[in-house]
Design an enzyme around this catalytic site. Structure first.
Site, PDB file in Angstrom:
ATOM      1  NE  ARG A 157      -4.010  -0.867   9.777  1.00 54.65           N
ATOM      2  CZ  ARG A 157      -3.142  -0.406   9.385  1.00 54.65           C
ATOM      3  NH1 ARG A 157      -2.986   0.755   8.715  1.00 54.65           N
ATOM      4  NH2 ARG A 157      -2.067  -0.742   9.678  1.00 54.65           N
ATOM      5  NE  ARG A 176       2.446  -4.654  11.143  1.00 56.41           N
ATOM      6  CZ  ARG A 176       3.615  -4.493  10.127  1.00 56.41           C
ATOM      7  NH1 ARG A 176       4.692  -5.092  10.704  1.00 56.41           N
ATOM      8  NH2 ARG A 176       3.584  -3.726   9.313  1.00 56.41           N
ATOM      9  NE  ARG A 205       7.780  -2.387   5.774  1.00 49.65           N
ATOM     10  CZ  ARG A 205       6.579  -2.132   5.969  1.00 49.65           C
ATOM     11  NH1 ARG A 205       5.999  -1.710   4.758  1.00 49.65           N
ATOM     12  NH2 ARG A 205       6.168  -2.235   7.171  1.00 49.65           N
ATOM     13  CE  LYS A 224      -2.321  -0.986   3.700  1.00 41.95           C
ATOM     14  NZ  LYS A 224      -1.511  -2.351   4.258  1.00 41.95           N
ATOM     15  NE  ARG A 257       6.652  -0.001   9.763  1.00 44.31           N
ATOM     16  CZ  ARG A 257       5.516  -0.188   9.400  1.00 44.31           C
ATOM     17  NH1 ARG A 257       5.292   0.504   8.225  1.00 44.31           N
ATOM     18  NH2 ARG A 257       4.576  -0.670   9.765  1.00 44.31           N
TER      19      ARG A 257
HETATM   20  P1  AMP Z   1       1.377   0.744   8.961  1.00 44.73           P
HETATM   21  O1  AMP Z   1       2.503   1.808   8.604  1.00 44.73           O
HETATM   22  O2  AMP Z   1       0.117   1.293   8.218  1.00 44.73           O
HETATM   23  O3  AMP Z   1       1.802  -0.554   8.708  1.00 44.73           O
HETATM   24  O4  AMP Z   1       0.790   0.885  10.579  1.00 44.73           O
HETATM   25  C1  AMP Z   1       1.765   0.757  11.587  1.00 44.73           C
HETATM   26  C2  AMP Z   1       0.833   0.542  12.828  1.00 44.73           C
HETATM   27  O5  AMP Z   1       0.454   2.180  13.071  1.00 44.73           O
HETATM   28  C3  AMP Z   1      -0.251  -0.201  12.947  1.00 44.73           C
HETATM   29  O6  AMP Z   1       0.187  -1.567  13.333  1.00 44.73           O
HETATM   30  C4  AMP Z   1      -0.969   0.369  13.914  1.00 44.73           C
HETATM   31  O7  AMP Z   1      -0.547   0.070  15.096  1.00 44.73           O
HETATM   32  C5  AMP Z   1      -1.009   1.652  13.562  1.00 44.73           C
HETATM   33  N1  AMP Z   1      -1.921   2.329  12.760  1.00 44.73           N
HETATM   34  C6  AMP Z   1      -1.683   2.777  11.374  1.00 44.73           C
HETATM   35  N2  AMP Z   1      -2.719   3.124  10.946  1.00 44.73           N
HETATM   36  C7  AMP Z   1      -3.885   2.969  11.733  1.00 44.73           C
HETATM   37  C8  AMP Z   1      -5.385   3.304  11.859  1.00 44.73           C
HETATM   38  N3  AMP Z   1      -5.632   3.458  10.899  1.00 44.73           N
HETATM   39  N4  AMP Z   1      -5.886   2.558  12.824  1.00 44.73           N
HETATM   40  C9  AMP Z   1      -5.390   2.479  14.077  1.00 44.73           C
HETATM   41  N5  AMP Z   1      -3.937   2.228  14.102  1.00 44.73           N
HETATM   42  C10 AMP Z   1      -3.199   2.354  13.050  1.00 44.73           C
END
Ligand code: AMP
Length: 214
Positions: A88, A171, A127, A13, A160
Site C-alpha cells: 500500500r 480512503r 457493495r 482488486k 462493510r
Molecule cells: P481493503 O480490504 O484492501 O479495502 O482494506 C481495508 C482496510 O484495511 C484499509 O482501508 C486499511 O485500513 C487496511 N489495510 C488493508 N491492507 C493494508 C495494508 N497493506 N497496509 C495498511 N493497511 C491496510
C-alpha cells in the site's frame, strides 16, 4: 506466478483476485481480509487495527508487514500467489521485496486497475460482501438472486463499515498520497501492466489472462 493487484479502493482488486486465484490455482492473499478476520476474532492485531480501518487510514506498516510475513511462511505460496491490497506504500513494497528475497523469488507481474473516482464511489456505496465466503455483490450492478443472501454459499451479505461515502473519500485520499507512487515503482522495474478498470469485470479479467499468457 507471483502477481500483485494495484489500484484504488473499488477498482475490483478483490473480485478479480478471487477469480484469478481460482483459475490459476494460486492462493489469494488479501491484507484487508486478513485484517478483518483479526478484527472479528478480537486478536491483539485486530484490536490495534480496527480504529485505523474504520477511518479509512492505513494500519501501521510494522503490524501489516509482520502479518504478511507470517502468511508467507505457509507452504502454499511457494508456486505463486495473487496479492490484493498489499503493498500500500513504498515501505511495504520494499518489505515485500525482502520477504520474497528470503524465498528466492520476486514479483512477476503487477496489474494496475485504473479506475475513475465516480466509478469508485458508485461501486463501494452499493457493495455487499458475503460474511462466509467473502464474495462481493452490488445492489445495482451485480445483485444477488435473493436479497441479502450469497449466491455461492447462502451466507449473509453485509455492508462493510468503511463503505460509506465519507470514509471512501478518505480512503481515496490515502490511496492517492500513499499508494499511487507504487505505479512508478513497479513501472520502473518493468513489471507494471495498466488496465482501464471502469468497465465490466469480465472484460478486465480477460485482459489480465491474456497478459499472463503472453
Ligand atoms: P481493503 O480490504 O484492501 O479495502 O482494506 C481495508 C482496510 O484495511 C484499509 O482501508 C486499511 O485500513 C487496511 N489495510 C488493508 N491492507 C493494508 C495494508 N497493506 N497496509 C495498511 N493497511 C491496510
Amino acid at each position: 506466478m507471483r502477481i500483485v493487484l494495484l489500484g484504488p479502493p473499488g477498482a475490483g482488486k478483490g473480485t478479480q483476485a478471487r477469480v484469478l486465484a481460482k483459475r490459476l490455482k494460486f492462493p489469494h492473499i488479501s491484507t484487508g481480509d486478513l485484517l478483518r478476520q483479526n478484527v472479528s476474532a478480537g486478536t491483539d492485531l485486530g484490536l490495534e487495527a480496527k480504529g485505523y480501518m474504520e477511518k479509512g487510514a492505513l494500519v501501521p506498516d510494522e503490524l501489516v508487514n509482520k502479518m504478511l510475513a507470517r502468511r508467507f511462511d505457509l507452504p502454499d505460496v511457494k508456486s505463486g500467489f495473487i496479492l490484493d491490497g498489499y503493498p500500500r506504500n513504498l515501505k511495504q513494497a520494499k518489505a515485500l521485496d525482502e520477504i520474497l528475497k528470503n524465498i528466492s523469488s520476486g514479483i512477476d507481474l503487477v496489474f494496475y486497475l485504473d479506475t475513475s473516482e465516480a466509478v469508485i464511489i458508485q461501486r463501494l456505496t452499493g457493495r455487499r460482501v458475503c460474511k462466509s465466503c467473502g464474495a462481493n455483490f452490488h445492489v445495482k450492478n451485480m445483485p444477488p438472486k435473493q436479497s441479502g443472501i450469497c449466491d455461492n454459499c447462502q451466507g449473509v451479505l453485509y455492508q462493510r463499515s468503511d463503505d460509506n461515502e465519507s470514509t471512501i473519500r478518505n480512503r481515496i485520499e490515502v490511496y492517492n498520497k500513499e499508494s499511487a507512487p507504487l505505479i512508478n515503482y513497479y513501472n520502473s522495474a518493468g513489471k507494471l501492466k495498466s488496465l482501464n478498470a471502469d468497465g465490466e469485470a469480465g472484460i478486465v479479467l480477460d485482459e489480465m489472462v491474456q497478459l499472463i499468457q503472453a
